[in-house]
Design a protein around this motif. Structure first.
Motif, PDB file in Angstrom:
ATOM      1  N   ASP A 113       0.814  -1.220   0.000  1.00 52.06           N
ATOM      2  CA  ASP A 113       0.000   0.000   0.000  1.00 52.06           C
ATOM      3  C   ASP A 113       0.849   1.272   0.000  1.00 52.06           C
ATOM      4  N   ARG A 114       2.126   1.159   0.319  1.00 50.20           N
ATOM      5  CA  ARG A 114       3.016   2.330   0.306  1.00 50.20           C
ATOM      6  C   ARG A 114       3.875   2.370  -0.949  1.00 50.20           C
ATOM      7  N   THR A 115       3.645   1.458  -1.872  1.00 46.43           N
ATOM      8  CA  THR A 115       4.441   1.366  -3.086  1.00 46.43           C
ATOM      9  C   THR A 115       3.784   2.165  -4.195  1.00 46.43           C
TER      10      THR A 115
END
Length: 96
Positions: A79-81
C-alpha cells in the motif's frame, strides 16, 4: 723465520677477529629475523581479527537492526508502493 712467524701470528689474529665479528653479525641477524617473524605473526593475527570484525559488521541482520533503530526505516508494504508506468512509445510515421 721470525718475520714469517710474526706474519702468521698476525694472520691468525686477523682471522680470529673476523670470526668473532662474523659470529656477532650472525647473532644480530638471527635476533632481527626472530623479531620480524614475531611481528609477522602479530600482523597475521590482527588481519584475521579484522576479517572477522568486517564479516560481523557486514551481517545483514546487523545492518537491518541499525536501519530500523537508528534510521527509523520500515519495510515496504504494497500500500506504500508507487508504481510508475512508462508511456507507450508513440507510433512513428512511415515515410515513403
Amino acid at each position: 723465520m721470525i718475520r714469517l712467524n710474526l706474519f702468521l701470528a698476525f694472520l691468525l689474529m686477523a682471522s680470529a677477529i673476523s670470526l668473532v665479528t662474523v659470529r656477532f653479525q650472525t647473532r644480530e641477524l638471527f635476533v632481527a629475523s626472530e623479531r620480524l617473524k614475531s611481528h609477522a605473526h602479530e600482523l597475521d593475527a590482527e588481519w584475521r581479527r579484522l576479517q572477522l570484525e568486517r564479516a560481523e559488521l557486514a551481517r545483514n541482520a546487523r545492518i537491518d537492526s541499525i536501519a530500523r533503530a537508528d534510521l527509523h526505516l520500515v519495510s515496504v508494504t504494497p500500500d506504500r508502493t508507487i508504481y510508475l508506468q512508462q508511456p507507450a512509445p508513440a507510433a512513428q510515421e512511415s515515410r515513403p
